[in-house]
Write a protein that holds these residues in place. Structure first.
Motif, short mmCIF file in Angstrom:
data_model
loop_
_atom_site.label_atom_id
_atom_site.label_comp_id
_atom_site.label_asym_id
_atom_site.label_seq_id
_atom_site.Cartn_x
_atom_site.Cartn_y
_atom_site.Cartn_z
N ARG A 193 45.14 35.67 44.49
CA ARG A 193 45.72 34.40 44.92
C ARG A 193 44.95 33.21 44.35
O ARG A 193 45.55 32.20 43.97
N ARG A 194 43.66 33.34 44.25
CA ARG A 194 42.84 32.25 43.68
C ARG A 194 43.20 32.03 42.21
O ARG A 194 43.36 30.89 41.77
N ALA A 195 43.34 33.10 41.46
CA ALA A 195 43.69 32.97 40.04
C ALA A 195 45.09 32.41 39.87
O ALA A 195 45.32 31.51 39.05
N GLU A 196 46.04 32.92 40.64
CA GLU A 196 47.42 32.47 40.51
C GLU A 196 47.56 31.01 40.92
O GLU A 196 48.37 30.28 40.34
N GLY A 229 45.33 51.90 41.69
CA GLY A 229 46.60 52.22 42.32
C GLY A 229 47.72 51.47 41.63
O GLY A 229 47.52 50.85 40.58
N PRO A 230 48.94 51.49 42.21
CA PRO A 230 50.06 50.75 41.59
C PRO A 230 49.73 49.28 41.36
O PRO A 230 50.18 48.67 40.40
N SER A 231 48.96 48.68 42.26
CA SER A 231 48.40 47.34 42.06
C SER A 231 46.89 47.50 41.94
O SER A 231 46.23 47.99 42.86
N ALA A 232 46.33 47.09 40.79
CA ALA A 232 44.91 47.33 40.56
C ALA A 232 44.03 46.61 41.58
O ALA A 232 43.00 47.14 41.99
N PHE A 233 44.43 45.42 42.00
CA PHE A 233 43.57 44.62 42.88
C PHE A 233 43.82 44.88 44.36
O PHE A 233 42.90 44.74 45.16
N THR A 234 45.01 45.24 44.74
CA THR A 234 45.31 45.43 46.16
C THR A 234 45.63 46.88 46.52
O THR A 234 45.81 47.18 47.70
N GLY A 235 45.70 47.76 45.54
CA GLY A 235 46.06 49.14 45.82
C GLY A 235 45.05 50.15 45.31
O GLY A 235 45.41 51.31 45.06
N SER A 236 43.78 49.71 45.19
CA SER A 236 42.72 50.60 44.70
C SER A 236 41.54 50.59 45.66
O SER A 236 40.44 50.16 45.31
N PRO A 237 41.76 51.03 46.91
CA PRO A 237 40.73 50.86 47.94
C PRO A 237 39.43 51.60 47.67
O PRO A 237 38.39 51.24 48.22
N SER A 238 39.45 52.62 46.81
CA SER A 238 38.22 53.35 46.52
C SER A 238 37.26 52.54 45.67
O SER A 238 36.06 52.85 45.61
N VAL A 239 37.77 51.50 45.01
CA VAL A 239 36.89 50.70 44.15
C VAL A 239 36.88 49.21 44.52
O VAL A 239 35.95 48.49 44.13
N LEU A 240 37.89 48.75 45.26
CA LEU A 240 37.95 47.32 45.61
C LEU A 240 38.69 47.15 46.93
O LEU A 240 39.81 47.66 47.09
N ASP A 241 38.07 46.45 47.86
CA ASP A 241 38.70 46.20 49.15
C ASP A 241 40.00 45.43 48.94
O ASP A 241 40.01 44.39 48.27
N PRO A 242 41.12 45.92 49.46
CA PRO A 242 42.42 45.28 49.22
C PRO A 242 42.48 43.82 49.65
O PRO A 242 43.10 42.99 48.98
N ALA A 243 41.84 43.47 50.77
CA ALA A 243 41.85 42.09 51.22
C ALA A 243 41.10 41.19 50.24
O ALA A 243 41.54 40.08 49.94
N LEU A 244 39.98 41.68 49.74
CA LEU A 244 39.24 40.93 48.73
C LEU A 244 40.06 40.82 47.45
O LEU A 244 40.13 39.74 46.84
N GLY A 245 40.69 41.90 47.06
CA GLY A 245 41.51 41.87 45.86
C GLY A 245 42.64 40.86 45.96
O GLY A 245 42.92 40.14 44.99
N LEU A 246 43.26 40.78 47.13
CA LEU A 246 44.34 39.82 47.32
C LEU A 246 43.81 38.39 47.22
O LEU A 246 44.45 37.52 46.60
N ALA A 247 42.65 38.14 47.79
CA ALA A 247 42.06 36.80 47.72
C ALA A 247 41.74 36.43 46.27
O ALA A 247 41.94 35.28 45.84
N ILE A 248 41.27 37.39 45.50
CA ILE A 248 40.95 37.15 44.09
C ILE A 248 42.22 36.80 43.31
O ILE A 248 42.25 35.86 42.52
#
Length: 298
Positions: free
Chosen positions: A61-64, A40-59
């Protein structure tokens, strides 16, 4: 003007002859995570068909929180089934470049990957990432996917499509790791893989180089003008020794043989421009004009 009525941002940039040099986004360390499928527009938080948005956000935030640049990656062409979850960590610090990689069983396990790279296996690079994030900007899809496919034909194991890494107006954009060499308009050459081949030989293609992500924009620009006038295309040539600023004029001292070079640059602001296809409000960007290149005295 409606978005549909105007030229794509990369076409506008080429028509304006926007300079590439001095535009590479900063990045000293990188976390690249495989997220296969549509983004989606955000690969980690806007692609629910391949990655849970909450998990993507946690990933993210950890990197940043660790000061890392993070990007999603996927293989060009057809998607593998079942999905794999491979990862890479790279250091782009000059003189301390390294690249490691690994694989986990699920995306949840990305949260357990040590960000210092200690759990990875050394990767004999290069790692080639080409932005093909079409939902972020159409230029990245149109131009980036063609380039990724062309490079993958020669470097299939080293090449990945990636999510947004900056510089949409310079599509097709590419970053070569671990050194963090940022390139733009890579689709403008007949053989994009030749840029990667030069990298494996320790050289850069300055004509399309935006800069090295470890350095500031003014240093990137100074290195460009030093290469233009003196011709040394080795990756580590013209290492920065000092930067002196006086208003909008910067003097960059670069290592060179037999004596260092002083490159004086004047920072200017462009005319208002739309830097992405989705931008609605024009903005000015900093550009650098050469004042002089000379051998340092003393």
């Amino acid at each position: 003007m409606r978005l549909i009525d105007r030229l794509p941002c990369s076409n506008q940039s080429r028509d304006r002859h926007d300079p590439l040099y001095g535009t590479a986004s900063a990045g000293l360390s990188w976390l690249l995570l495989e997220v296969a499928g549509g983004w989606g527009p955000s690969a980690f938080t806007g692609s629910p068909s391949v990655l849970d948005p909450a998990l993507g956000l946690a990933i993210v935030r950890r990197a940043e929180a660790s000061g890392m640049r993070i990007a999603a990656i996927r293989r060009p062409g057809r998607r593998e089934s079942p999905s794999r979850w491979r990862w890479f960590i790279a250091s782009s610090r000059p003189g301390q470049e390294w690249l490691v990689g690994g694989e986990v069983a699920s995306p949840q396990d990305y949260l357990d990957v040590p960000l210092d790279g200690s759990a990875g296996q050394p990767v004999d690079g290069p790692l080639v990432i080409v932005c093909a994030h079409g939902r972020h900007d159409q230029c990245c899809a149109v131009r980036g996917r063609v380039v990724a496919g062309a490079i993958a034909a020669r470097y299939p194991q080293e090449t990945w499509e990636c999510s947004h890494v900056g510089g949409d107006r310079f599509a097709a954009t590419m970053i070569l790791l671990p050194h963090g060499l940022s390139y733009g308009r890579v689709d403008s050459v007949d053989d994009p893989a030749s840029i990667v081949a030069a990298y494996t030989q320790g050289r850069v293609d300055d004509s399309l180089l935006r800069g090295r992500t470890a350095y500031s924009h003014v240093v990137q620009a100074a290195q460009h003008f030093a290469r233009t006038q003196h011709g040394d295309d080795h990756i580590d040539a013209y290492a920065p020794l000092a930067v002196r600023e006086d208003g909008d004029v910067s003097t960059v001292l670069l290592a060179a043989d037999p004596k260092p070079l002083e490159v004086a640059l004047q920072a200017t602001l462009s005319e208002p421009l739309l830097s992405t296809c989705h931008a609605r409000i024009p903005g000015r960007v900093t550009q650098f004009a050469l004042r002089s290149v000379r051998t340092a005295t003393g």
